[in-house]
Enzyme design. Structure first.
Site, PDB file in Angstrom:
ATOM      1  N   GLY A  82       0.814  -1.212   0.000  1.00 59.85           N
ATOM      2  CA  GLY A  82       0.000   0.000   0.000  1.00 59.85           C
ATOM      3  C   GLY A  82       0.844   1.257   0.000  1.00 59.85           C
ATOM      4  O   GLY A  82       2.025   1.223  -0.337  1.00 59.85           O
ATOM      5  N   GLN A 128      15.040  -8.725  -3.299  1.00 61.09           N
ATOM      6  CA  GLN A 128      13.732  -9.380  -3.146  1.00 61.09           C
ATOM      7  C   GLN A 128      13.352 -10.103  -4.438  1.00 61.09           C
ATOM      8  O   GLN A 128      12.908 -11.256  -4.428  1.00 61.09           O
ATOM      9  CB  GLN A 128      12.683  -8.316  -2.794  1.00 61.09           C
ATOM     10  CG  GLN A 128      11.248  -8.788  -2.905  1.00 61.09           C
ATOM     11  CD  GLN A 128      10.269  -7.767  -2.359  1.00 61.09           C
ATOM     12  OE1 GLN A 128      10.113  -7.627  -1.155  1.00 61.09           O
ATOM     13  NE2 GLN A 128       9.587  -7.047  -3.234  1.00 61.09           N
ATOM     14  N   LEU A 149       0.359   3.626  -2.072  1.00 63.87           N
ATOM     15  CA  LEU A 149       0.701   3.514  -3.489  1.00 63.87           C
ATOM     16  C   LEU A 149       1.207   4.846  -4.051  1.00 63.87           C
ATOM     17  O   LEU A 149       0.592   5.882  -3.844  1.00 63.87           O
ATOM     18  CB  LEU A 149      -0.520   3.039  -4.280  1.00 63.87           C
ATOM     19  CG  LEU A 149      -1.129   1.708  -3.814  1.00 63.87           C
ATOM     20  CD1 LEU A 149      -2.345   1.346  -4.668  1.00 63.87           C
ATOM     21  CD2 LEU A 149      -0.094   0.590  -3.837  1.00 63.87           C
ATOM     22  N   GLY A 198       5.398   4.751  -8.648  1.00 63.07           N
ATOM     23  CA  GLY A 198       6.119   3.510  -8.961  1.00 63.07           C
ATOM     24  C   GLY A 198       5.183   2.304  -8.959  1.00 63.07           C
ATOM     25  O   GLY A 198       5.235   1.451  -9.849  1.00 63.07           O
ATOM     26  N   HIS A 199       4.304   2.230  -7.954  1.00 62.49           N
ATOM     27  CA  HIS A 199       3.330   1.127  -7.907  1.00 62.49           C
ATOM     28  C   HIS A 199       2.389   1.193  -9.108  1.00 62.49           C
ATOM     29  O   HIS A 199       2.034   0.162  -9.691  1.00 62.49           O
ATOM     30  CB  HIS A 199       2.463   1.221  -6.645  1.00 62.49           C
ATOM     31  CG  HIS A 199       3.185   0.971  -5.368  1.00 62.49           C
ATOM     32  ND1 HIS A 199       3.376   1.940  -4.419  1.00 62.49           N
ATOM     33  CD2 HIS A 199       3.752  -0.156  -4.876  1.00 62.49           C
ATOM     34  CE1 HIS A 199       4.026   1.430  -3.382  1.00 62.49           C
ATOM     35  NE2 HIS A 199       4.272   0.163  -3.642  1.00 62.49           N
TER      36      HIS A 199
HETATM   37  O1  PAF Z   1       7.889  -5.147  -1.950  1.00 63.78           O
HETATM   38  C1  PAF Z   1       6.937  -5.138  -1.143  1.00 63.78           C
HETATM   39  O2  PAF Z   1       6.175  -4.165  -1.054  1.00 63.78           O
HETATM   40  C2  PAF Z   1       6.726  -6.338  -0.232  1.00 63.78           C
HETATM   41  O3  PAF Z   1       7.935  -6.897   0.183  1.00 63.78           O
HETATM   42  C3  PAF Z   1       5.818  -7.424  -0.856  1.00 63.78           C
HETATM   43  C4  PAF Z   1       6.449  -8.036  -2.104  1.00 63.78           C
HETATM   44  C5  PAF Z   1       4.467  -6.811  -1.189  1.00 63.78           C
HETATM   45  C6  PAF Z   1       5.600  -8.559   0.159  1.00 63.78           C
HETATM   46  O4  PAF Z   1       4.997  -8.098   1.323  1.00 63.78           O
END
Ligand code: PAF
Length: 279
Positions: free
Chosen positions: A31, A156, A33, A36-37
């Site tokens: 969230g 990640q 947002l 970028g999102h």
């Molecule tokens: O990158 C993120 O915002 C978080 O690590 C994710 C991938 C939503 C997992 O909670």
């Protein structure tokens, strides 16, 4: 746009799309947002086309936070997030609370044991276990064919790719390039927690990494980046590291593509960024 708040709700909502020919893509977020999102959502929509389904999850995942204060302070502007999702043409939004995601006596965790040992994994113990566990759950609950992640969180992304490979998870991993503010600062939900002075100073992280990446000697690269960032009294370095682009292990010579990565605290706010070296 449909809203689901429990895993059962989400499974049911997804049944409506199960018979359709289009692909389903998940955009996992915590969230708050930002642009970028929305770029992740735009690329997700582009990837599946008009007859595909775009699912956004909004969940501040407690088990990936190693500091209670950081979890507490994480911004949660849900109303505004839902308006943004609607405007971006999202089909389904999944907003569970922690009780809906985790059994109080849960005892299974997904652990990646190589790529998660360096960088953020070294300074945030358990963080990537939390990420892998929630991401796998989100994949299973949404039944999506693909999922979109930002390249900004490159460790990640590498760990999720490894999890998908090693566990034969039938989800295609898509990636979106890092989106930056006009002064170079990588967009992050955490930027909204910076004071005006910290925000004005923070672009030095990307500048320092970019300048250091022009050098060829590993020790010089690291000391240049360290000097440029620590020249600011506001910035406190968590790590600066030069790692192999594939194994994420620290390198002492530049023979293969590498990544220069940093995590820097401004007050309590921890920002990360990275640049490619020799690619
Ligand atoms: O990158 C993120 O915002 C978080 O690590 C994710 C991938 C939503 C997992 O909670």
């Amino acid at each position: 746009m449909k809203l689901a708040t429990t895993g059962k709700d989400l499974r049911e909502a997804m049944l409506d799309y199960a018979g359709l020919t289009g692909r389903r893509v998940l955009v996992p977020t915590m969230g708050a947002l930002h642009h970028g999102h929305l770029e992740l959502v735009r690329l997700a929509r582009e990837a599946v086309g008009a007859d595909g389904t775009v699912v956004v999850s909004i969940f501040v995942n407690p088990i990936q936070f190693d500091q209670a204060a950081d979890l507490e302070a994480y911004p949660r502007p849900l109303e505004a997030d839902l308006i943004k999702c609607q405007a971006a043409g999202v089909d389904v939004v999944f907003v569970p609370d922690a009780d809906a995601m985790y059994y109080p006596d849960r005892s299974v965790t997904v652990t990646e044991t190589l790529l998660s040992r360096s960088l953020c994994g070294a300074s945030r113990p358990g963080h990537f276990d939390g990420v892998c566990t929630v991401v796998l759950k989100l994949f299973l609950l949404s039944g999506c064919h693909a999922a979109m992640f930002g390249e900004k969180d490159f460790q990640q992304l590498a760990i999720i790719r490894r999890m998908v490979r090693d566990l034969d998870v039938p989800v295609e991993i898509l990636e979106c390039p890092t989106i930056r503010e006009s002064d170079g600062l990588a967009m992050s939900s955490r930027n909204s927690r910076l004071t005006a002075k910290q925000r004005a100073d923070a672009p030095r992280i990307h500048r320092a990494l970019t300048e250091a990446a022009k050098l060829r000697d590993v020790a010089e690269i690291l000391s240049s980046a360290r000097a440029d960032i620590s020249a600011s009294p506001l910035a406190r370095i968590d790590y600066i590291s030069l790692v192999d682009a594939e194994t994420l292990q620290p390198v002492s010579k530049l023979k293969r593509p590498a990544v220069l990565a940093a995590a820097v605290f401004y007050g309590e706010v921890r920002l990360i960024d990275h640049v490619a070296v020799g690619q």
